[in-house]
Structures are given as C-alpha cells and as structure tokens.
Enzyme design. Structure first.
Site, PDB file in Angstrom:
ATOM      1  N   GLU A  66       4.395  -4.979  11.823  1.00  0.00           N
ATOM      2  CA  GLU A  66       3.425  -3.907  11.590  1.00  0.00           C
ATOM      3  C   GLU A  66       2.266  -4.536  10.829  1.00  0.00           C
ATOM      4  O   GLU A  66       2.381  -4.793   9.626  1.00  0.00           O
ATOM      5  CB  GLU A  66       4.069  -2.776  10.778  1.00  0.00           C
ATOM      6  CG  GLU A  66       5.221  -2.069  11.480  1.00  0.00           C
ATOM      7  CD  GLU A  66       4.767  -1.240  12.674  1.00  0.00           C
ATOM      8  OE1 GLU A  66       3.553  -1.008  12.828  1.00  0.00           O
ATOM      9  OE2 GLU A  66       5.639  -0.841  13.466  1.00  0.00           O
TER      10      GLU A  66
ATOM     11  N   CYS B 254      -3.389   0.930   6.658  1.00  0.00           N
ATOM     12  CA  CYS B 254      -3.532  -0.024   7.776  1.00  0.00           C
ATOM     13  C   CYS B 254      -4.265   0.590   8.955  1.00  0.00           C
ATOM     14  O   CYS B 254      -4.992  -0.096   9.670  1.00  0.00           O
ATOM     15  CB  CYS B 254      -2.168  -0.523   8.207  1.00  0.00           C
ATOM     16  SG  CYS B 254      -0.997   0.799   8.540  1.00  0.00           S
TER      17      CYS B 254
ATOM     18  N   ASN C  77       0.799  -1.231   0.000  1.00  0.00           N
ATOM     19  CA  ASN C  77       0.000   0.000   0.000  1.00  0.00           C
ATOM     20  C   ASN C  77       0.837   1.290   0.000  1.00  0.00           C
ATOM     21  O   ASN C  77       0.444   2.274  -0.604  1.00  0.00           O
ATOM     22  CB  ASN C  77      -1.003  -0.007   1.159  1.00  0.00           C
ATOM     23  CG  ASN C  77      -0.349  -0.095   2.505  1.00  0.00           C
ATOM     24  OD1 ASN C  77       0.745  -0.627   2.639  1.00  0.00           O
ATOM     25  ND2 ASN C  77      -1.016   0.427   3.515  1.00  0.00           N
TER      26      ASN C  77
ATOM     27  N   GLU D   2       7.760   1.468  14.802  1.00  0.00           N
ATOM     28  CA  GLU D   2       8.631   2.116  13.819  1.00  0.00           C
ATOM     29  C   GLU D   2       8.601   3.618  14.099  1.00  0.00           C
ATOM     30  O   GLU D   2       7.607   4.137  14.617  1.00  0.00           O
ATOM     31  CB  GLU D   2       8.129   1.842  12.391  1.00  0.00           C
ATOM     32  CG  GLU D   2       8.376   0.394  11.980  1.00  0.00           C
ATOM     33  CD  GLU D   2       8.041   0.088  10.521  1.00  0.00           C
ATOM     34  OE1 GLU D   2       7.109   0.708   9.975  1.00  0.00           O
ATOM     35  OE2 GLU D   2       8.712  -0.771   9.945  1.00  0.00           O
TER      36      GLU D   2
HETATM   37  P1  NDP Z   1       0.620  -9.744   3.135  1.00  0.00           P
HETATM   38  O1  NDP Z   1       0.686 -10.235   4.525  1.00  0.00           O
HETATM   39  O2  NDP Z   1      -0.148 -10.528   2.150  1.00  0.00           O
HETATM   40  O3  NDP Z   1       2.079  -9.578   2.512  1.00  0.00           O
HETATM   41  C1  NDP Z   1       3.063  -8.752   3.105  1.00  0.00           C
HETATM   42  C2  NDP Z   1       4.430  -9.167   2.594  1.00  0.00           C
HETATM   43  O4  NDP Z   1       4.751 -10.459   3.102  1.00  0.00           O
HETATM   44  C3  NDP Z   1       4.502  -9.286   1.083  1.00  0.00           C
HETATM   45  O5  NDP Z   1       5.774  -8.860   0.645  1.00  0.00           O
HETATM   46  C4  NDP Z   1       4.308 -10.773   0.877  1.00  0.00           C
HETATM   47  O6  NDP Z   1       4.787 -11.232  -0.351  1.00  0.00           O
HETATM   48  C5  NDP Z   1       5.110 -11.312   2.033  1.00  0.00           C
HETATM   49  N1  NDP Z   1       4.795 -12.684   2.437  1.00  0.00           N
HETATM   50  C6  NDP Z   1       3.707 -13.428   2.152  1.00  0.00           C
HETATM   51  N2  NDP Z   1       3.788 -14.648   2.755  1.00  0.00           N
HETATM   52  C7  NDP Z   1       4.969 -14.662   3.437  1.00  0.00           C
HETATM   53  C8  NDP Z   1       5.634 -15.618   4.266  1.00  0.00           C
HETATM   54  N3  NDP Z   1       5.110 -16.819   4.526  1.00  0.00           N
HETATM   55  N4  NDP Z   1       6.826 -15.298   4.810  1.00  0.00           N
HETATM   56  C9  NDP Z   1       7.376 -14.076   4.590  1.00  0.00           C
HETATM   57  N5  NDP Z   1       6.796 -13.124   3.814  1.00  0.00           N
HETATM   58  C10 NDP Z   1       5.607 -13.416   3.241  1.00  0.00           C
HETATM   59  O7  NDP Z   1       0.074  -8.248   3.246  1.00  0.00           O
HETATM   60  P2  NDP Z   1      -0.368  -7.295   2.060  1.00  0.00           P
HETATM   61  O8  NDP Z   1       0.772  -7.109   1.142  1.00  0.00           O
HETATM   62  O9  NDP Z   1      -1.674  -7.758   1.539  1.00  0.00           O
HETATM   63  O10 NDP Z   1      -0.554  -5.907   2.814  1.00  0.00           O
HETATM   64  C11 NDP Z   1      -1.759  -5.479   3.355  1.00  0.00           C
HETATM   65  C12 NDP Z   1      -1.723  -5.680   4.861  1.00  0.00           C
HETATM   66  O11 NDP Z   1      -0.644  -4.956   5.410  1.00  0.00           O
HETATM   67  C13 NDP Z   1      -2.981  -5.154   5.541  1.00  0.00           C
HETATM   68  O12 NDP Z   1      -3.412  -6.094   6.496  1.00  0.00           O
HETATM   69  C14 NDP Z   1      -2.501  -3.906   6.237  1.00  0.00           C
HETATM   70  O13 NDP Z   1      -3.248  -3.572   7.378  1.00  0.00           O
HETATM   71  C15 NDP Z   1      -1.083  -4.251   6.568  1.00  0.00           C
HETATM   72  N6  NDP Z   1      -0.271  -3.058   6.759  1.00  0.00           N
HETATM   73  C16 NDP Z   1       0.141  -2.737   8.020  1.00  0.00           C
HETATM   74  C17 NDP Z   1       0.849  -1.569   8.248  1.00  0.00           C
HETATM   75  C18 NDP Z   1       1.299  -1.186   9.629  1.00  0.00           C
HETATM   76  O14 NDP Z   1       2.184  -0.342   9.733  1.00  0.00           O
HETATM   77  N7  NDP Z   1       0.744  -1.733  10.681  1.00  0.00           N
HETATM   78  C19 NDP Z   1       1.169  -0.646   7.154  1.00  0.00           C
HETATM   79  C20 NDP Z   1       0.719  -1.107   5.862  1.00  0.00           C
HETATM   80  C21 NDP Z   1       0.013  -2.263   5.680  1.00  0.00           C
HETATM   81  P3  NDP Z   1       3.876 -11.096  -1.677  1.00  0.00           P
HETATM   82  O15 NDP Z   1       2.759 -10.155  -1.418  1.00  0.00           O
HETATM   83  O16 NDP Z   1       4.831 -10.574  -2.668  1.00  0.00           O
HETATM   84  O17 NDP Z   1       3.376 -12.449  -1.952  1.00  0.00           O
END
Ligand code: NDP
Length: 500
Positions: free
Chosen positions: A254, A288, A157, A470
């Site tokens: 996060e 998020c 995002n 962070e």
């Molecule tokens: P995901 O959990 O689907 O993915 C996050 C990252 O983790 C991606 O790079 C993904 O790879 C990778 N990933 C997936 N599976 C694994 C694994 N088993 N081991 C290690 N890495 C893995 O989240 P989204 O990308 O869909 O992001 C949206 C989410 O992020 C929402 O829930 C949002 O609330 C949260 N978020 C939280 C923030 C905060 O600061 N608290 C800020 C921004 C977002 P890939 O996608 O390439 O498959």
C-alpha cells in the site's frame, strides 16, 4: 495522559519483554509541541527472532481453530476497541498530532469496523472453498489455507488503523503476525497487543517489534516470514517487495499517490471546494489517497479560488484536544522540513502562484504549541503538469490547482503519472461522472465525495502505488493460499504405466 518509559521493545508471548536485548533507543515526540513523550527501545535481531519463534509456536493451534471460534475472540477485541475508543484516540493524538476530533471519530472506529468485518466474514463462510464434480468418478475441492507467520510494517499517518487493517484479516484467516509500527508513531502497538490479549487472542498470535527501517528489513528477509504487508512510500515499497521477492514471499504493498481530483464543468462550485478541502487538508494532508492535483475548468477557476479562500478560513489549528480544532501539526520534524522544502520549491523554482498559506506556521497558535511541527494549509494555483510540486507526493496540506479546457484533456493529464492510488470527480451529470471515473487510472475512486474507506470496500493502488488490496472480500484472499484436491472415487486411474 502519562506515558511510562516502559520496556517498549518487543511484545511476544503475550507480554512485554525486558529491554536487556534492545539495540539502542529513541524518543517518541509529541508533534504539537516537539516535546518527548517517552522512550522506546529498539528490538534487536535476537528479540525479533524470539517474536517470530513465538508466532511460529502459536500458529498450529490458532490456525486449526474453527473460523467461528477465532471470530468470537476477535469480536471481543472489537468490543474492547470501542469501549476504549476515547483513550486510544488520545494516544493517537499525542503520537501523530492529529486532532482528537479526528482520532476519536475515525482512527479506532474504522480499525474496529474492519476487525468486525473480517471476523464476521470468516464466521460466515468467507474461508470456504469450492467443490465440483469433475466427472462421474472424480470430484475436486479447494481449501483456503493460512500462510503462516506474516509481517505487518506500518506507516505513521494512521497508525492503529493500519495495524488493524493488517492484523484483522491476517488473524481472522488463521495466521500469526509480527507487526512493526513506524518509529515515529509507535505508541498504539502496545495497547493494541493488550486489547488482543484481553480479548483472548492466544499468546504469540500478535507480536510487536519496534525500531526503524532496519527492523522492517530484518523482518522482510527472515526466512520464517511467509508474507509482508507493507504500507509506506513507493521507494521503500520497492526495496521491501524486492527483498520479499528474493525469498518468494507473498506481499501486499500500500504505497504513495499523487491523485487527481477532476472538477467537471457542471459541478457546483461549493461542493467542489468542499471535496477539494477534504482531499487536501484532512489529517493535515497526511493521507495517502489525497487528491492533490485539482483539475478545474478554466472558466471556473476564479469562482473556485474565491470560494476556496473563504473555506480555508474554516481550517482551525490549535489545542489538539479542543473539539473545535480540525487541523494538527505534521507528524515529525523531519516531515515538517520536507513539506516546507516543497513549499519553498513551489514558490521559488516552480514559480507557481501562492494563493494562500506558505512556509510560515499558522498565526495565533497557543504559546505552548509554537515549538510544534506546524504548517499552514497551502494552495498553489496556475500550476503546470511538469512542476515538482505537481509531480511528487508531498504528503502535507499542499493543494495544486491546474486548469483545463476539455474533459478529455483533463483525463489524459490526470493519468500522466506513474502513480495510480486514488482519483475522484465532482459533477452533477452522473453519467459523465461515471464515464470520467472509468477512464481514470486508479484503484480507489470517488464520485462527489473524498476519502471514505469503509471495511466493505477493497482498496489498493494501481501502477507504482501498490500491489494487492486491503479490506473487502478480496482483502481476505490476500492472507490465504489455495489448495486444490482431486479425488478419484473408484474409476480407473489414468496411467501410462499399464502392462502391454
Ligand atoms: P516509509 O516508506 O518511510 O516507512 C514505512 C515503514 O517502513 C516504516 O515502518 C519504516 O520504518 C519501514 N521501513 C523503512 N525502510 C524499510 C526497509 N528497508 N525494509 C522494511 N521496512 C522499512 O513511509 P512513511 O512512514 O513515511 O509513510 C508515508 C508513506 O506511506 C506515504 O508515501 C504514503 O502515501 C504512504 N501510505 C500509503 C497508504 C496506502 O494505503 N496506500 C496508507 C498510508 C500511507 P521507520 O519509519 O520506523 O524507519
């Protein structure tokens, strides 16, 4: 802007590696029209190993530079980020689908601010330890040591902002990083690596690997990785934290939220609606910390809803590079499908009242954009706490309005969730605002505003929304480990092995 089908595969030792070692490839898509932008090659285990080795090689020299020297280099990267703000913002707009009016004002700006903040912090003693006299003959001193090679795993995002919020304190503290962007929004990573290289960050200090969750999982388990800083969903975060715990690695998590916004009875309706709009529709709801559960006093419901319906008219989807556009598509087809499923569920299963929006794309989209991943800003009212759309993170522009009778009741209901990322109140009586905030269970909170997250402010979730923070001073502590040293200066050494 034309994107080459470059060897976007792995960056280490300061330059892109050839794709001979990649494991397959995928297309990066422009979400505004669904058309491919370029091809990305997945990093293979062999090339991830090479990136980690490159970081290991760079670590001794980078970590032993005086902090002020590291800071000087990172400040040059800050200047480059600001100089290239508009170009980097264009890349983020193509990749994420966020309007240029947003990316050019926020994404790179807030990333550069954090880099500047941590560079200044380490240059001004932020990594100093403490010392004290324990007794006349002995003293203690502590030092903050970098952790080593760390992994950064990002969500889609706020791609470059997330990359900077992780790499800035990591590098400033003397660590090296191997960073994996989300496969949905990978474009920024190459450019950020180039900014660091041009600034003088030595080869191997910041490395990029590409691919899906498998690449993230490989990094998380790798024995040479000392820490994993992860941003993403709660369910993925649990897997990542679990795998990291198996190797006793440090983690920062996060994660997601379902945050409450409590409109107090004395709130000014217009202000409350403005805050609710920012808390739900900014970045098309893909934030998020969004305040998607909007608690409104029952007596205010009608006026709140009619003011909201008026202001929703100011949401302007359209050409992402038109500065009047303030609402983009969702960032991928798979995410659009998910958000639409939730809207269907809200109408059909939850039977909430649809105040505006729905499953159809916005009307009046320019012809070239109709194939993009658009949804309308959607508001459900008459919602109940046990509805799926109220309980689960949708991560799209879907607001739920819940009415309440007493503030105590609103706070109890606001806290009745396993998540605790953010919360906010709107009201005129500032004492009551503070009291309400104090009772809300969340790590990031706002009074009479929503969403601003400056470099100085530590942010992190409570409950299942995260581990650690962070930014802010505490954000630096997450990238160092403590060493305490007791020095005996000529006194008698305490021993039980003295001659009898
Ligand atoms: P995901 O959990 O689907 O993915 C996050 C990252 O983790 C991606 O790079 C993904 O790879 C990778 N990933 C997936 N599976 C694994 C694994 N088993 N081991 C290690 N890495 C893995 O989240 P989204 O990308 O869909 O992001 C949206 C989410 O992020 C929402 O829930 C949002 O609330 C949260 N978020 C939280 C923030 C905060 O600061 N608290 C800020 C921004 C977002 P890939 O996608 O390439 O498959």
């Amino acid at each position: 802007m034309g994107f080459r089908d470059a060897d976007r595969h792995t960056f280490y030792a300061g330059s892109p590696q050839l794709s001979a070692d990649s494991s397959g490839s995928y297309e990066s898509i422009d979400p505004s029209n669904g058309k491919p932008i370029c091809k990305i090659n997945n990093s293979s285990p062999k090339s991830i190993d090479a990136a980690i080795q490159s970081a290991q090689k760079a670590f001794p020299e980078w970590s032993s530079k005086p902090p002020i020297e590291r800071a000087r280099i990172l400040q040059r990267a800050v200047a480059l980020l600001r100089e290239h703000n508009d170009n980097l913002a264009r890349i983020e707009t193509f990749d994420t689908g966020k309007p240029y009016s947003e990316t050019s004002a926020v994404d790179i700006v807030t990333g550069a601010d954090v880099l500047e903040y941590f560079a200044n912090l380490v240059a001004s003693g932020g990594l100093n330890g403490e010392s004290f006299r324990l007794r006349p003959s002995a003293s203690v001193y502590t030092s903050k040591e970098p952790l080593g090679v760390c992994a950064g795993i990002g969500a889609w995002n706020y791609p470059i902002q997330i990359a900077l919020w992780k790499s800035a304190p990591c590098l400033a503290a003397g660590n090296c990083m191997v960073y994996k962007p989300s496969e949905f929004t990978p474009l920024h990573a190459e450019y950020l690596a180039d900014v660091y290289r041009q600034a003088g960050v030595p080869d191997g200090v910041f490395n990029v690997v590409y691919g899906s969750g498998e690449v993230g999982a490989y990094l998380t388990k790798h024995p040479a990785i000392a820490k994993v800083s992860f941003t993403g969903q709660v369910s993925t975060g649990k897997k990542v934290a679990g795998a990291a715990a198996g190797e006793m690695k440090y983690v920062t998590m996060e994660l997601g939220g379902k945050s409450p916004l409590v409109v107090l009875p004395d709130a000014e309706v217009d202000q409350a609606v403005d805050v609710a709009m920012m808390a739900n529709f900014y970045s098309t709801g893909q934030v998020c910390t969004n305040g998607t559960r909007v608690f409104v006093p029952r007596v205010m419901k009608k006026s709140f809803e009619s003011a909201l319906l008026e202001k929703v008219k100011f949401v302007r989807p359209g050409d992402l590079f038109d500065m009047d556009t303030n609402f983009g598509p969702l960032s991928s087809k798979v995410h659009q499908d998910k958000v639409i499923r939730y809207i269907h569920h809200g109408i059909e299963q939850d039977k909430a009242t649809l105040l505006c929006g729905g499953v159809e794309p916005p009307v009046n989209l320019p012809a070239g954009l109709k194939s993009g991943y658009w949804v309308q800003p959607t508001v459900f009212t008459d919602c109940k706490d046990d509805m799926t759309i109220v309980k689960e993170e949708i991560f799209g522009p879907v607001m739920t309005i819940l009415t309440y009778d007493t503030i105590d009741e609103a706070i109890t209901r606001a806290n009745a969730t396993e998540l605790g990322l953010a919360a906010g109140v709107v009201g005129r009586d500032i004492d009551r605002c503070h009291d309400t905030i104090a009772r809300l269970q969340a790590g990031i909170t706002w009074v009479n505003t929503w969403g601003e997250s400056p470099a100085e402010m530590a942010v992190g979730g409570w409950k299942q929304s995260g581990v650690g923070v962070e930014n802010g001073r505490r954000g630096l502590e997450a990238w160092v480990r403590n060493k305490s040293t007791l020095v005996e200066m000529g006194g008698s050494v305490p021993t039980v092995f003295a001659k009898l």
